[in-house]
Design a protein around this motif. Structure first.
Motif, short mmCIF file in Angstrom:
data_model
loop_
_atom_site.label_atom_id
_atom_site.label_comp_id
_atom_site.label_asym_id
_atom_site.label_seq_id
_atom_site.Cartn_x
_atom_site.Cartn_y
_atom_site.Cartn_z
N ARG A 1 0.84 -1.19 0.00
CA ARG A 1 0.00 0.00 0.00
C ARG A 1 0.88 1.25 0.00
O ARG A 1 0.63 2.20 0.71
N CYS B 1 3.00 4.49 -2.01
CA CYS B 1 2.71 5.46 -3.06
C CYS B 1 3.01 4.92 -4.46
O CYS B 1 2.23 5.13 -5.39
N CYS C 1 0.15 3.20 -6.06
CA CYS C 1 -1.14 3.90 -5.96
C CYS C 1 -1.51 4.55 -7.30
O CYS C 1 -0.66 5.11 -8.00
N ARG D 1 -3.85 12.95 -5.52
CA ARG D 1 -5.13 12.57 -4.93
C ARG D 1 -6.03 13.79 -4.75
O ARG D 1 -7.22 13.73 -4.92
N TRP E 1 3.39 6.19 2.31
CA TRP E 1 2.02 5.69 2.23
C TRP E 1 1.09 6.64 2.99
O TRP E 1 1.54 7.48 3.77
N PHE F 1 -4.86 5.43 -0.13
CA PHE F 1 -4.33 4.51 -1.14
C PHE F 1 -5.43 3.86 -1.98
O PHE F 1 -6.44 3.42 -1.47
N SER F 2 -5.21 3.85 -3.29
CA SER F 2 -6.06 3.11 -4.25
C SER F 2 -5.12 2.38 -5.19
O SER F 2 -4.33 3.01 -5.90
N LYS F 3 -5.21 1.06 -5.21
CA LYS F 3 -4.29 0.24 -5.99
C LYS F 3 -4.38 0.52 -7.49
O LYS F 3 -5.45 0.65 -8.04
#
Length: 64
Positions: A8, A10, A13, A28, A56, A60-62
């Motif tokens: 998780r 950066c 991300c 973001r 991190w 977080f969005s994978k």
């Protein structure tokens, strides 16, 4: 038993824009205004936060 590990950070991300080496911009949220002093004058600049790839946060969005 199967073990799954999720990174998780950066660098993994969807909101992270790699710049060079292991640093990039977090996109973001909108750019932030930064004030700094140059030759006795205050200057303003808008910029995205720069983070290391191993940093991190909770947003977080994978990357798919």
């Amino acid at each position: 038993m199967k073990t799954t590990t999720t990174t998780r950070a950066c660098a993994a991300c969807v909101h992270w824009n790699k710049l060079e080496d292991d640093h990039g911009e977090c996109r973001r949220h909108a750019p932030q205004t930064v004030a700094f002093e140059v030759d006795d004058e205050v200057k303003f600049e808008s910029m995205f936060p720069v983070t290391a790839g191993e940093d991190w946060c909770g947003d977080f969005s994978k990357t798919e």
